[in-house]
Design a protein around this motif. Structure first.
Motif, mmCIF file in Angstrom:
data_model
loop_
_atom_site.group_PDB
_atom_site.id
_atom_site.type_symbol
_atom_site.label_atom_id
_atom_site.label_comp_id
_atom_site.label_asym_id
_atom_site.label_seq_id
_atom_site.Cartn_x
_atom_site.Cartn_y
_atom_site.Cartn_z
ATOM 1 N N ARG A 274 0.830 -1.217 0.000
ATOM 2 C CA ARG A 274 0.000 0.000 0.000
ATOM 3 C C ARG A 274 0.861 1.264 0.000
ATOM 4 N NH1 ARG A 274 -5.353 -0.390 1.653
ATOM 5 N NH2 ARG A 274 -5.373 1.848 1.226
ATOM 6 N N ARG B 107 2.495 1.732 -3.262
ATOM 7 C CA ARG B 107 1.538 2.279 -4.227
ATOM 8 C C ARG B 107 1.401 3.791 -4.035
ATOM 9 N NH1 ARG B 107 -0.107 3.775 -7.849
ATOM 10 N NH2 ARG B 107 -2.054 3.542 -8.981
ATOM 11 N N VAL C 99 -2.201 -5.067 -4.816
ATOM 12 C CA VAL C 99 -3.047 -4.426 -3.799
ATOM 13 C C VAL C 99 -4.490 -4.883 -3.944
ATOM 14 C CG1 VAL C 99 -3.925 -2.227 -2.975
ATOM 15 C CG2 VAL C 99 -1.511 -2.447 -3.589
ATOM 16 N N ASN D 152 -6.136 1.468 6.466
ATOM 17 C CA ASN D 152 -6.884 2.406 5.611
ATOM 18 C C ASN D 152 -6.886 3.809 6.203
ATOM 19 O OD1 ASN D 152 -7.499 0.439 3.709
ATOM 20 N ND2 ASN D 152 -9.429 -0.136 4.701
ATOM 21 N N VAL E 295 -3.442 5.305 5.402
ATOM 22 C CA VAL E 295 -3.300 5.700 3.996
ATOM 23 C C VAL E 295 -4.163 6.918 3.698
ATOM 24 C CG1 VAL E 295 -3.678 4.946 1.618
ATOM 25 C CG2 VAL E 295 -2.687 3.364 3.284
#
Length: 982
Positions: free
Chosen positions: A56, A59, A92, A231, A234
């Protein structure tokens, strides 16, 4: 270990939030330390979570460094050298966010844990069937080893052993052991297994604010908590301006001063650092719109000529600036500049601005000088006939007197009407309450007689769920208005329903059940419905239209799969047999509470404040000494009627007569000899209310609530009185709110000043002459003038007593008024016990004012300072450089970073208003760097003359005030000179 870890995280978060309890700051700097990519001989669920987190963040790195730059280049049609990079989007999506309708590995694992016959083998079979089919070409691969699968990560292929995945996600703990730990006699162990409820959302709005939130019955595994945490991380990183720091291991043996080139190069390539360096060399970091580039850096041309716009104009600017062609690229809308080009253009622009600034300053000074000369030449001599002046003055005074009489009569009439209306309302409420209680008791007695006569329980006659309308139909009836008679209302009072619940199975219980059925259609006794409504967080009075929710919840059975059990202490809890989830409340409580929140239109907020109480003992000697201190008298402490008294008016001098003919203002002189009175009044505090008085920081009354305790004292307490003691406790330098102790009655001691030539009023005769030394004689000027409004405002700032504390530069008021002047009349209305803003008509372009200004008594040598308030010393004030400083304090706990001197002995304070014999002026000693005060411009040596328009405060009072204020705070400051000219 998991519970102890969660407890430690909560303690750290609580400590990092700060004293105010704010969850997050408006701006912050965060550092994320990412664990490294893990590839071991045996990899399990822990390695999958760690490697997924790295995917993640990788990315995020790819999107920030490569994709955003390439997208802008492509949209603008700019050709740059190709930048190859590795895109790990498929990995992902495989692990978590698969294509729509197709769950990822982590979702599959959560679904597998909910099933009753779940196992690691069935989880692996589902993954192979879904992701490793004949046409599959993604990063998921079947493993040659039994009970394993492989994923091609950005850093390499990793094989994971599926054994233990389901058990680790469930993280089971025996229910019996969990319940024993919850009721442990060790406080820390009990706290670990009874975590607090989740905190409400910031702001406290909505119907659920401040109420109990029930735990959802949905299964939550270890992976679900990990996904939510990742989450959130991020999402936070996406909202920030991100910088990446890559840490490279020089060797794999952790040996000092040993560098392995192969190890370092491999880490650089797999982490994307080489690609990032290549992108920085090949790209253009600064992207500027064409018109912005032309407007900022185009050289000025001839008068009236406008520079060329668009792409051609931007390219022309760059060529004239001597920028090489390989240092920029022209897109469709943006100019792409290489490193250093924008800085060189900005430096050249600033050199041109500096040259033009000198020219503009010279022209501006010339314009201002010519305007001043024109204003001085435009002054005209105004003459009027003496008869017309006297006639106009007499008519104005007659109109003022008539208006004052009418306003006094109107206020007295409104007061009488309000008191009568309040008494009528209270009487009607008492009658209605008595009627409701009598009707309920009559209803209960009638039902009891019927039950005894029939010889069977009244509930058999129709109190069951099917006898009346359904709760759903009652909900619709409540929302539509309840038919002809409006919404149904319960006949049980606040006293009756709780007593009925505790009375046992008797006549009252049966009557309550029938009353509930008759009034609401409930299937449960009304007392039980009220008790359960309070348990859900409902207000039984305000939410009576929603009580059907509590009735329906009481009749609801346990949902499928849930079992009721008892812990060792006899407390009830609920267990889900399949997932092992444990709840301390009924599984449907959460559902009905959320239903109540959704149907409630408005949430009531309650806020209770308590008055601070001083616990100090009264010292008679200290009280006597405090009352013997002289009363500090200035223009702010005297009403307009005293300042404009005819008895103190002196005959007009030749200078005053000539000034009225040749200047914009007429002046007269008043000589005041004041007498200080001391008066003690007993006031009665209304029940559940305050004293109803508004004070300045030095306890001078500026306003009173018409229905408050002070207003009920009549003319014994008036505006401009200074409160010096409460219940025998002298206030000294403290504010009233820090000393007063709430009780039914208070003895309030005030001091006030009166002109001795005026006839004594009833209050003067009831009061006693103060034991303090007499006040010195005061000489003041009364000016009549006209002031034009400036940018929608009168051009000056007033304190609550109508004394000017600041003047707006370039305003009309600044040319004829001074700080310290008191406005006593506006547009013919005397400002007696009212503020300027309450009587001034803001729609007028100008105002006719009468102001008073303190003057030194005649006969004083010119080298001696005049007695009285320092605000009258114009020579010293003209040397003071006043300035206004505004700072933004978003929260009460934000540090202003200012330290004040304890005493003002080393400073020359003769030019400033005194704050009392035992208090010190608020002079700044130190300003901490990088704080709110330093950024606003406060400096050591500044004396704070006013805070948000309030003046005359000591250092203690200023500290107390700015500690509690929040938002925009305005300071009026000036440098305080040290003694001896230092």
């Amino acid at each position: 270990f998991s519970a102890a870890f969660d407890w430690l995280v909560r303690q750290l978060n609580k400590a990092l939030r700060g004293a105010g309890g704010e969850e997050k700051a408006a701006r912050f700097i965060g550092a994320v330390d990412v664990f490294g990519f893990e590839i071991f001989p045996h990899n399990s669920l822990e390695q999958l979570c760690i490697n997924y987190a790295n995917e993640r963040l990788q990315r995020l790195f790819v999107g920030a460094v490569f994709e955003s730059q390439l997208r802008v280049y492509k949209e603008e049609g700019v050709r740059v050298e190709d930048i190859p990079f590795t895109d790990n989007t498929q990995v992902v999506r495989l692990i978590d966010t698969a294509p729509p309708g197709d769950p990822g590995l982590l979702q599959l694992l959560g679904e597998e844990c909910v099933l009753g016959n779940s196992s690691d083998e069935s989880f692996l079979a589902k993954m192979n069937e879904r992701y490793a089919g004949p046409k599959a070409a993604g990063p998921y691969k079947r493993s040659k080893e039994p009970g394993a699968f492989a994923i091609a990560h950005f850093a390499g292929e990793v094989t994971y052993e599926v054994k233990g995945f389901v058990a680790k996600n469930k993280d089971p703990l025996p229910v019996d052991l969990s319940m024993l730990l919850k009721v442990s006699s060790n406080d820390l162990v009990a706290q670990l297994f009874n975590p607090p409820d989740p905190e409400p959302a910031p702001g406290g709005a909505g119907p659920s604010a401040g109420r109990k939130a029930f735990k959802s019955a949905k299964f939550v595994g270890v992976i679900d908590a990990f996904r939510v945490s990742l989450n959130d991380l991020v999402a936070t990183l996406d909202k920030t301006h991100t910088h990446f720091v890559r840490c490279i291991k020089p060797n794999m043996t952790k040996a000092p001063e040993a560098y392995d080139e192969g190890t370092a190069v491999r880490q650089l390539r797999t982490s994307g650092v080489v690609q990032a360096v290549h992108a920085a060399r090949a790209g253009f970091p600064d992207h500027v719109p064409f018109n912005t580039l032309v407007a900022s850096f185009a050289e000025p041309g001839p008068k009236g000529a406008r520079p060329r716009q668009g792409k051609g104009g931007a390219e022309e600017v760059l060529k004239k600036a001597g920028v090489p062609s390989d240092k920029y690229r022209m897109g469709h809308n943006l100019a792409f500049l290489a490193v250093g080009v924008l800085d060189s253009l900005e430096a050249a622009r600033m050199r041109r601005v500096e040259q033009r600034a000198v020219f503009l300053q010279a022209r501006a000074r010339g314009v201002l000088a010519r305007r001043l000369l024109a204003r001085l030449r435009d002054q005209k001599v105004k003459q009027a006939a003496e008869a017309e002046r006297k006639q106009a003055e007499a008519a104005r005074k007659a109109a003022e007197e008539a208006e004052r009489r009418r306003a006094a009569e109107e206020a007295e009439r409104e007061k009488r009407e309000a008191a009568q209306a309040k008494a009528d309302q209270e009487e009607a409420a008492r009658k209605q309450q008595k009627f409701n209680i009598a009707r309920q008791k009559s209803f209960e007695r009638t039902q009891a007689r019927k039950k005894r006569a029939e010889g069977a329980p009244a509930a058999d006659g129709g109190a069951g769920p099917s006898a009346g309308p359904s709760v759903r139909s009652m909900a619709a009836a409540f929302e539509e208005g309840g038919g002809k008679g409006g919404p149904p209302k319960a006949v049980v009072t606040d006293e009756g329903w709780k007593n009925a619940a505790a009375s046992g199975p008797g006549d009252n219980d049966m009557a309550a059940a029938e009353a509930a059925q008759a009034a609401h259609g409930f299937s449960n006794p009304l007392a039980d419905v009220y008790e359960y409504a309070e348990y859900l967080g409902m207000d039984v009075q305000a939410d009576k239209e929603l009580l059907w929710i509590a009735d329906e919840a009481l009749s609801a059975p346990e949902p499928h799969g849930w079992e009721q059990r008892l812990d060792p202490k006899g407390n009830v809890y609920y267990l889900h047999e399949n997932t092992g989830t444990v709840l301390s409340e009924h599984p449907l409580d959460h559902h009905y509470q959320q239903l109540y929140y959704q149907l409630k239109d408005k949430a009531t907020r309650r806020r209770s404040t308590t008055e601070r109480v001083s616990a100090e003992q009264v010292d008679p000697a200290a009280a006597e000494a405090a009352l013997s201190q002289p009363l500090h008298i200035d223009l702010g402490s005297l009403p307009a009627s005293v300042l404009l008294s005819k008895e103190t008016l002196q005959p007009a001098s030749l200078k005053e007569l000539w000034g009225g003919l040749t200047t914009r203002k007429t002046s007269r002189t008043h000589n005041l000899q004041l007498v200080t009175y001391e008066h003690t009044v007993t006031v009665k505090r209304p029940k559940n209310s305050g004293l109803g008085v508004g004070l300045t920081v030095d306890n001078v009354i500026v306003e009173m609530d018409p229905g408050g305790a002070f207003a009920q004292a009549g003319d014994d307490l008036q505006p401009y009185d200074k409160i010096v003691a409460i219940d025998g406790v002298p206030l000294g330098g403290r504010m009233l709110k820090d000393v007063v102790k709430p009780k039914p009655e208070h003895r309030v001691t005030v001091m006030f000043a009166r002109e001795q030539s005026l006839p004594k009023t009833g209050r003067d005769q009831r009061a006693t002459v103060s034991r303090a030394p007499p006040a010195p004689a005061m000489r003041l000027k009364e000016y009549s003038l006209t002031v034009k409004r400036h940018n929608g405002s009168p051009g000056f700032t007033l304190d609550p007593t109508n004394v000017i504390i600041a003047l707006e530069p370039d305003s009309d008021a600044a040319s004829i008024l001074q700080p310290g002047d008191k406005v006593v009349e506006v547009d013919g209305v005397l400002l007696e016990k009212v503020r300027f803003a309450e009587r001034a008509d803001s729609s007028r372009p100008a105002h006719k004012l009468r102001v008073c200004r303190l003057k030194p008594p005649k006969g004083l040598p010119p080298d001696l300072p005049p007695p009285g308030p320092p605000s009258s010393r114009r020579d010293q004030q003209n040397r003071i450089q006043f300035r206004e400083v505004t700072l933004s304090k978003q929260r009460p706990e934000d540090r202003i970073g200012v330290l004040f001197h304890k005493t003002d002995d080393q400073f020359d304070t003769s030019a400033f208003q005194s704050v009392g014999p035992d208090a010190a002026l608020p002079i700044i000693k130190r300003v901490d760097p990088d704080t709110v005060g330093a950024r606003a411009g406060l400096e050591p040596g500044d004396v704070v003359l006013a805070v948000n328009g309030l003046s005359g405060m000591s250092n203690y009072q200023v500290v107390e005030m700015i500690r509690t204020l929040a938002g925009e705070i305005t300071f009026l400051v000036a440098p305080a000179p040290k003694r001896g000219g230092a």
